[in-house]
Design a protein around this motif. Sequence first.
Motif, PDB file in Angstrom:
ATOM      1  N   CYS A  42      86.375 -21.422 -64.747  1.00 54.70           N
ATOM      2  CA  CYS A  42      86.589 -22.839 -65.046  1.00 54.70           C
ATOM      3  C   CYS A  42      87.453 -22.901 -66.307  1.00 54.70           C
ATOM      4  N   TYR A  77      89.793 -22.679 -61.565  1.00 58.08           N
ATOM      5  CA  TYR A  77      89.644 -24.090 -61.225  1.00 58.08           C
ATOM      6  C   TYR A  77      89.905 -24.850 -62.516  1.00 58.08           C
ATOM      7  N   THR A  89      83.343 -28.979 -63.530  1.00 55.47           N
ATOM      8  CA  THR A  89      83.845 -27.629 -63.240  1.00 55.47           C
ATOM      9  C   THR A  89      82.695 -26.720 -62.799  1.00 55.47           C
ATOM     10  N   ARG A 100      83.035 -24.704 -57.451  1.00 52.51           N
ATOM     11  CA  ARG A 100      84.467 -24.432 -57.614  1.00 52.51           C
ATOM     12  C   ARG A 100      84.744 -23.218 -58.504  1.00 52.51           C
ATOM     13  N   CYS A 101      83.858 -22.938 -59.450  1.00 54.37           N
ATOM     14  CA  CYS A 101      84.068 -21.813 -60.374  1.00 54.37           C
ATOM     15  C   CYS A 101      82.717 -21.354 -60.905  1.00 54.37           C
TER      16      CYS A 101
END
Length: 292
Positions: A42, A77, A89, A100-101
């Motif tokens: 992130c 991301y 994030t 996403r991360c």
Amino acid sequence: MTRIARREVAAGMLALAALAAAALPAAAQQDAPPVRKSFRVCQDPNNLPFSSLDGQGYENKIAELFAKELGLPVEYYSFPQRLAFVRNTLRFKLPGEDFRCDIIMGVPAGYDQVSATKPYYRSTYALVYAQGKGLDSVKSIDDFLQLDRAKLEKLRIGLYDRSPASEWLNKHQLVEQGVPYQIMNADPKQYPGEIIEKDLATGKIDAAIVWGPIGGYFAKKVRQPLLVVVPMRSEPGVKFDYPMAMGVRYGEREWKQQIETLIEKLRPEITAILRDYGVPLLDNEPTPAARQ
């Protein structure tokens, strides 16, 4: 700190204040750690010296180091590190999708919006000034405070709002010399080093007090005039130095342990990267000096 700590650790930090607005995460329990196909980071896409879209920040370099050790590719991301960065994030997940991360590469140690690892470096705020403008005798903060009072009162000292720098100026009766900069800025092109790279370098201000990694990195970037970076010591009532860690999601104990093992194993390489970026490291108190 900080972006403290991290936009200004700050300053942190150069916007660690932004992270603090995120809601406390609920602990998520996992029966088994997931099989990882990539090292998913992130990041803020425009936050040098920490991270950038083209991977030029020191957190990018450390992420690459960790990914190589794990035999994984790096994936990012990106989201501006302003309000609710963690929620958008590390903790962002749509129904039926994966997160996403998996890791934030720089958070203050003990930061409770994430499960923070052991620290991997400790830095501090720094005073940055241009050579040849009447401050060349300043090699420490004591030197700075011992300058003639009339000279001190003529200075314009840039600082990010809501940072320890404002507390320090108040403590030493220098509030009138402060030139405040906004730590939270809606402009996506704004970056924490502008105070150094633009305003200090061009003489708009005479000195700046910023989170050390920001000061050290942008002082190296500026070719003319030469800039001097003077690390600042914490003192009663004003804390300048902070240990920095990495952040993972709560409940991912095995992942956190794996990251902490890498921190210990790769500590010499991590330190070399930080020094290459001009980060003032307090474990080995650096001597203030102009870039050669």
